[in-house]
Design a protein around this motif. Structure first.
Motif, PDB file in Angstrom:
ATOM      1  N   GLY A  53       0.533   2.542 -25.309  1.00  0.00           N
ATOM      2  CA  GLY A  53      -0.055   2.968 -24.048  1.00  0.00           C
ATOM      3  C   GLY A  53       0.844   2.589 -22.891  1.00  0.00           C
ATOM      4  O   GLY A  53       1.779   1.788 -23.030  1.00  0.00           O
ATOM      5  N   PHE A  54       0.558   3.179 -21.729  1.00  0.00           N
ATOM      6  CA  PHE A  54       1.295   2.833 -20.514  1.00  0.00           C
ATOM      7  C   PHE A  54       0.347   3.028 -19.343  1.00  0.00           C
ATOM      8  O   PHE A  54      -0.417   4.003 -19.290  1.00  0.00           O
ATOM      9  N   ILE A  55       0.388   2.084 -18.392  1.00  0.00           N
ATOM     10  CA  ILE A  55      -0.508   2.125 -17.232  1.00  0.00           C
ATOM     11  C   ILE A  55       0.265   2.603 -16.009  1.00  0.00           C
ATOM     12  O   ILE A  55       1.326   2.068 -15.682  1.00  0.00           O
ATOM     13  N   VAL A  56      -0.284   3.620 -15.350  1.00  0.00           N
ATOM     14  CA  VAL A  56       0.328   4.185 -14.140  1.00  0.00           C
ATOM     15  C   VAL A  56      -0.647   3.983 -12.983  1.00  0.00           C
ATOM     16  O   VAL A  56      -1.605   4.736 -12.825  1.00  0.00           O
ATOM     17  N   PRO A  57      -0.432   2.946 -12.177  1.00  0.00           N
ATOM     18  CA  PRO A  57      -1.304   2.756 -11.014  1.00  0.00           C
ATOM     19  C   PRO A  57      -0.827   3.552  -9.814  1.00  0.00           C
ATOM     20  O   PRO A  57       0.335   3.953  -9.743  1.00  0.00           O
ATOM     21  N   ARG A  58      -1.721   3.791  -8.874  1.00  0.00           N
ATOM     22  CA  ARG A  58      -1.295   4.363  -7.599  1.00  0.00           C
ATOM     23  C   ARG A  58      -0.858   3.197  -6.720  1.00  0.00           C
ATOM     24  O   ARG A  58      -1.616   2.648  -5.935  1.00  0.00           O
ATOM     25  N   ALA A  59       0.365   2.779  -6.905  1.00  0.00           N
ATOM     26  CA  ALA A  59       0.857   1.575  -6.238  1.00  0.00           C
ATOM     27  C   ALA A  59       2.369   1.611  -6.173  1.00  0.00           C
ATOM     28  O   ALA A  59       3.025   2.352  -6.908  1.00  0.00           O
ATOM     29  N   ASP A  60       2.904   0.788  -5.276  1.00  0.00           N
ATOM     30  CA  ASP A  60       4.334   0.559  -5.234  1.00  0.00           C
ATOM     31  C   ASP A  60       4.580  -0.941  -5.304  1.00  0.00           C
ATOM     32  O   ASP A  60       3.643  -1.726  -5.473  1.00  0.00           O
ATOM     33  N   ALA A  61       5.823  -1.353  -5.181  1.00  0.00           N
ATOM     34  CA  ALA A  61       6.156  -2.772  -5.296  1.00  0.00           C
ATOM     35  C   ALA A  61       5.593  -3.592  -4.152  1.00  0.00           C
ATOM     36  O   ALA A  61       5.544  -4.819  -4.242  1.00  0.00           O
ATOM     37  N   PHE A  62       5.126  -2.931  -3.097  1.00  0.00           N
ATOM     38  CA  PHE A  62       4.646  -3.637  -1.917  1.00  0.00           C
ATOM     39  C   PHE A  62       3.124  -3.701  -1.877  1.00  0.00           C
ATOM     40  O   PHE A  62       2.551  -4.276  -0.952  1.00  0.00           O
ATOM     41  N   GLN A  63       2.484  -3.096  -2.877  1.00  0.00           N
ATOM     42  CA  GLN A  63       1.040  -3.170  -3.057  1.00  0.00           C
ATOM     43  C   GLN A  63       0.265  -2.681  -1.839  1.00  0.00           C
ATOM     44  O   GLN A  63      -0.825  -3.173  -1.534  1.00  0.00           O
ATOM     45  N   GLY A  64       0.816  -1.697  -1.135  1.00  0.00           N
ATOM     46  CA  GLY A  64       0.094  -1.104  -0.024  1.00  0.00           C
ATOM     47  C   GLY A  64      -0.800   0.028  -0.510  1.00  0.00           C
ATOM     48  O   GLY A  64      -0.673   0.531  -1.628  1.00  0.00           O
ATOM     49  N   GLU A  65      -1.715   0.447   0.351  1.00  0.00           N
ATOM     50  CA  GLU A  65      -2.617   1.541  -0.027  1.00  0.00           C
ATOM     51  C   GLU A  65      -1.883   2.868  -0.098  1.00  0.00           C
ATOM     52  O   GLU A  65      -2.180   3.709  -0.956  1.00  0.00           O
ATOM     53  N   TYR A  66      -0.947   3.074   0.798  1.00  0.00           N
ATOM     54  CA  TYR A  66      -0.232   4.338   0.853  1.00  0.00           C
ATOM     55  C   TYR A  66       1.166   4.154   0.271  1.00  0.00           C
ATOM     56  O   TYR A  66       1.779   3.097   0.429  1.00  0.00           O
ATOM     57  N   VAL A  67       1.652   5.175  -0.406  1.00  0.00           N
ATOM     58  CA  VAL A  67       2.940   5.074  -1.077  1.00  0.00           C
ATOM     59  C   VAL A  67       3.854   6.201  -0.609  1.00  0.00           C
ATOM     60  O   VAL A  67       3.404   7.276  -0.203  1.00  0.00           O
ATOM     61  N   ALA A  68       5.151   5.923  -0.665  1.00  0.00           N
ATOM     62  CA  ALA A  68       6.150   6.937  -0.354  1.00  0.00           C
ATOM     63  C   ALA A  68       6.220   7.954  -1.492  1.00  0.00           C
ATOM     64  O   ALA A  68       5.809   7.660  -2.629  1.00  0.00           O
ATOM     65  N   PRO A  69       6.741   9.159  -1.243  1.00  0.00           N
ATOM     66  CA  PRO A  69       6.863  10.152  -2.323  1.00  0.00           C
ATOM     67  C   PRO A  69       7.582   9.604  -3.552  1.00  0.00           C
ATOM     68  O   PRO A  69       7.224   9.950  -4.676  1.00  0.00           O
ATOM     69  N   HIS A  70       8.565   8.740  -3.365  1.00  0.00           N
ATOM     70  CA  HIS A  70       9.278   8.137  -4.497  1.00  0.00           C
ATOM     71  C   HIS A  70       8.335   7.392  -5.428  1.00  0.00           C
ATOM     72  O   HIS A  70       8.572   7.333  -6.644  1.00  0.00           O
ATOM     73  N   ASP A  71       7.282   6.817  -4.891  1.00  0.00           N
ATOM     74  CA  ASP A  71       6.394   5.948  -5.663  1.00  0.00           C
ATOM     75  C   ASP A  71       5.076   6.608  -6.045  1.00  0.00           C
ATOM     76  O   ASP A  71       4.224   5.964  -6.656  1.00  0.00           O
ATOM     77  N   ASP A  72       4.897   7.876  -5.728  1.00  0.00           N
ATOM     78  CA  ASP A  72       3.609   8.519  -5.994  1.00  0.00           C
ATOM     79  C   ASP A  72       3.562   9.039  -7.427  1.00  0.00           C
ATOM     80  O   ASP A  72       3.367  10.229  -7.702  1.00  0.00           O
ATOM     81  N   ARG A  73       3.727   8.107  -8.350  1.00  0.00           N
ATOM     82  CA  ARG A  73       3.822   8.452  -9.766  1.00  0.00           C
ATOM     83  C   ARG A  73       2.499   8.970 -10.322  1.00  0.00           C
ATOM     84  O   ARG A  73       2.488   9.844 -11.192  1.00  0.00           O
ATOM     85  N   LEU A  74       1.399   8.429  -9.839  1.00  0.00           N
ATOM     86  CA  LEU A  74       0.101   8.883 -10.338  1.00  0.00           C
ATOM     87  C   LEU A  74      -0.128  10.348  -9.990  1.00  0.00           C
ATOM     88  O   LEU A  74      -0.591  11.128 -10.828  1.00  0.00           O
ATOM     89  N   ALA A  75       0.204  10.726  -8.760  1.00  0.00           N
ATOM     90  CA  ALA A  75       0.049  12.128  -8.367  1.00  0.00           C
ATOM     91  C   ALA A  75       0.986  13.025  -9.165  1.00  0.00           C
ATOM     92  O   ALA A  75       0.603  14.119  -9.608  1.00  0.00           O
ATOM     93  N   TRP A  76       2.234  12.601  -9.345  1.00  0.00           N
ATOM     94  CA  TRP A  76       3.186  13.426 -10.092  1.00  0.00           C
ATOM     95  C   TRP A  76       2.715  13.628 -11.529  1.00  0.00           C
ATOM     96  O   TRP A  76       2.798  14.742 -12.068  1.00  0.00           O
ATOM     97  N   LEU A  77       2.202  12.585 -12.154  1.00  0.00           N
ATOM     98  CA  LEU A  77       1.815  12.674 -13.555  1.00  0.00           C
ATOM     99  C   LEU A  77       0.530  13.455 -13.759  1.00  0.00           C
ATOM    100  O   LEU A  77       0.436  14.290 -14.677  1.00  0.00           O
TER     101      LEU A  77
END
Length: 601
Positions: free
Chosen positions: A37-61
């Motif tokens: 398994g693999f966990i994909v959170p809506r998060a970045d390394a800075f743990q903010g609520e909003y993420v840059a396009p680079h970090d929007d992995r949940l939306a991309w997946l």
């Protein structure tokens, strides 16, 4: 004006049909790594609520574009975990290959325990889970274990956007109310027993150093890390190319390092290092423990000082809300003249942004405008796109939730507007929501109470009718920072005592799936309440209202109101006239006079 892509949240990545092939590619990587398994959170390394396009992995997946959630990918199932704000949205955005899961009612660990095989190896990116999240998850797993790895989504994401490199600017002390050198010195004295504190949240970094950034859309924050030392110095880990506009602003107390040096610098610290486990990435704790450095767990030292706005910041908030209120009046007057006509939801959002930009002070909108007509209003965090754009029709409720980023403050206001004549049910439920908003606005309470103690007052009128809403009543708001700011909130989970200077939203609502949504939102600031004759409580607190924008009188069922509630509405509308009329164009001023007439007039 915003780029047209403003209405195409994450452009092409939100299409459900793209989810299955991306899911298959991720599963192939999992198999190569020997992961179950693999966990994909809506998060970045800075743990903010909003993420840059680079970090929007949940939306991309997955195609899901909400601001909170996770996807747990197993070999045969993929659960998308969303809270009450997004239950309708997720069903519209993800393919059948994904299973929506009601979270936090069902935790990630509970679902994995039920779905994964005994001994399953679940991969995580240790930068994308906080220490608290990772330890809670690991402790609750019965038949699986977490395996740290690099990010598998990044391996299979072609043309992934680059990490943001937005320029950083100085936030003047005339608006901050305190020089950043004084903030550093003041907070350095609070670190004991730690000798250093790791700061990972972008808004904490921005507040501490009196800087603002542009790495996150709609949020003026920079990406970077810092270590605050008890000696009164700060080590800042941020790309130098982002700081060229700062000049000498940072001063001698701040030492600049490249972000690639962050983990090595942590390993070289001497003494006790403080981390906030609620927001610090697991990777930071791993680095400190590998270096055998003693770790002290405590709140981010910036958290409460940032939340409790100083008089300068509160004055800035009042000024920002004044110009924003006038822009809202121009918008509401235009809407009354124009709707329904040929208007669509995107027309409303664009026109509202235009009125804000015409103030000459708007730097950005505070978040993607929610413009939901009829059934779209029932999607709590609905984001209109060109694909979902709907006409605004007579007989509907229109829910508009929007805000602005101004140099002196951040605004957030929601109004629900009648488009022509609407049904009795809608009016009665609007009035119940309004009664809740008024109850919170008028409240006095003993110092020391938290948001969870305030929250029931917003819901009482709805509860009496067997109704409720699935989100909190209020969130903290920054001072030209993030529109969602902790630690304060008005919600069942709000445990932080409310303190003078904290700005919060007051936004009860009601949502009838497939039919309409209602929300009314003002921003308020906590203040010391005037002492009453015979008062025995040492200190009482109350709210000062910051937002002055007329309510839709056409939706108010007056016989449902108490005398005090009627008086509050009339006084609020009189204050709207007093504050907003001067400077409005004649047509909008006439609209304001009618919109704020006393009830019964």
């Amino acid at each position: 004006m915003s780029d047209p892509a403003y209405f195409q949240t994450f452009v092409e990545t939100a299409r459900p049909e793209q989810g299955p092939p991306r899911l298959a590619a991720l599963r192939a990587e999992m198999a190569d790594m020997g992961l179950d398994g693999f966990i994909v959170p809506r998060a970045d390394a800075f743990q903010g609520e909003y993420v840059a396009p680079h970090d929007d992995r949940l939306a991309w997946l997955t195609g899901f574009t909400g601001s909170a959630g996770h996807c747990v990918v197993l070999a045969e199932k993929a659960g998308v975990f969303v809270d009450g704000r997004y239950r309708l949205q997720v069903r519209n955005q993800v393919a059948e290959d994904y299973t929506p899961v009601d979270w936090p009612e069902i935790s990630l660990a509970e679902w994995i325990n039920a779905q994964a095989a005994q001994g399953a190896r679940i991969g995580i990116d240790p930068w994308l889970l906080s220490v608290d999240q990772a330890e809670r998850l690991e402790g609750d797993l019965d038949n699986a274990r977490l395996v740290r790895t690099d990010n598998l989504v990044d391996r299979v994401w072609p043309n992934q956007p680059a990490p943001p490199m937005g320029p950083v600017t100085a936030h003047p002390v005339q608006l901050a109310g305190e020089a950043h050198g004084d903030k550093i010195a003041r907070l350095a004295q609070t670190l004991a027993p730690a000798d250093h504190a790791v700061i990972t949240q972008p808004d904490s970094l921005a507040w501490l150093l009196n800087i603002r950034g542009s790495d996150i859309p709609r949020n003026p924050v920079p990406h970077g890390f810092a270590v605050l030392h008890a000696t009164g110095r700060v080590s800042l880990f941020m790309a130098a190319a982002k700081l060229t506009a700062l000049g000498e602003h940072l001063g001698d107390a701040v030492t600049l390092h490249g972000p690639e040096d962050f983990l090595a610098a942590l390993a070289g610290l001497e003494g006790v290092v403080g981390i906030d486990p609620a927001t610090c990435p697991l990777a930071v704790l791993d680095a400190l423990e590998a270096a055998e450095i003693e770790v002290h767990r405590a709140d981010d030292p910036c958290l409460l000082p940032k939340a409790c706005k100083n008089p300068t910041e509160i004055a800035g908030a009042r000024a920002a809300h004044h110009r924003d209120g006038q822009a809202m009046c121009r918008f509401l007057a235009w809407l009354d003249r124009t709707a329904p006509g040929d208007l669509h939801e995107t027309d409303v959002a664009r026109r509202l942004e235009t009125f804000r930009r015409e103030t000459g002070a708007l730097l950005d909108i505070a978040f993607e405008t929610i413009s939901g007509a009829g059934p779209h209003g029932a999607i709590v965090h609905y984001r209109v796109t060109e694909k979902t754009d709907a006409p605004i029709e007579a007989g509907q409720l229109l829910l508009v939730d929007s805000g602005g980023q101004y140099r002196d403050g951040t605004t957030d206001v929601t109004r629900t507007i009648a488009i022509g004549a609407v049904g009795d049910e809608e009016c009665r439920n609007y009035t119940r929501v309004l009664k809740g908003m008024i109850a919170v606005s008028r409240l006095r309470w003993p110092a020391g109470l938290a948001g969870r103690d305030i929250d029931p007052f917003a819901r009482q009128a709805l509860w009496q009718a067997g109704l409720d809403y699935g989100h909190g009543t209020g969130h903290g708001v920054g001072a030209y920072l993030s529109v969602h700011e902790g630690p304060q909130r008005i919600a069942r989970t709000g445990q932080v005592p409310l303190k003078p200077g904290m700005i919060l939203s007051n936004e009860p609502g009601f949502y009838r799936e497939g039919a309409y949504g209602i929300r009314i939102e003002n921003l308020v600031v906590v203040q010391k309440a005037a002492e009453l004759p015979g008062q025995t409580v040492a200190e009482m607190l109350s709210f000062e209202t910051l937002t002055y924008v007329p309510l839709d009188r056409r939706l108010i069922v007056q016989e449902m109101l108490t005398r005090d509630e009627r008086d509050w509405i009339d006084e609020y509308h009189a204050e709207c006239r007093t504050r907003l009329a001067e400077g409005l164009d004649p047509e909008t001023r006439l609209w304001l006079e009618a919109a704020t007439a006393p009830l019964g007039a």
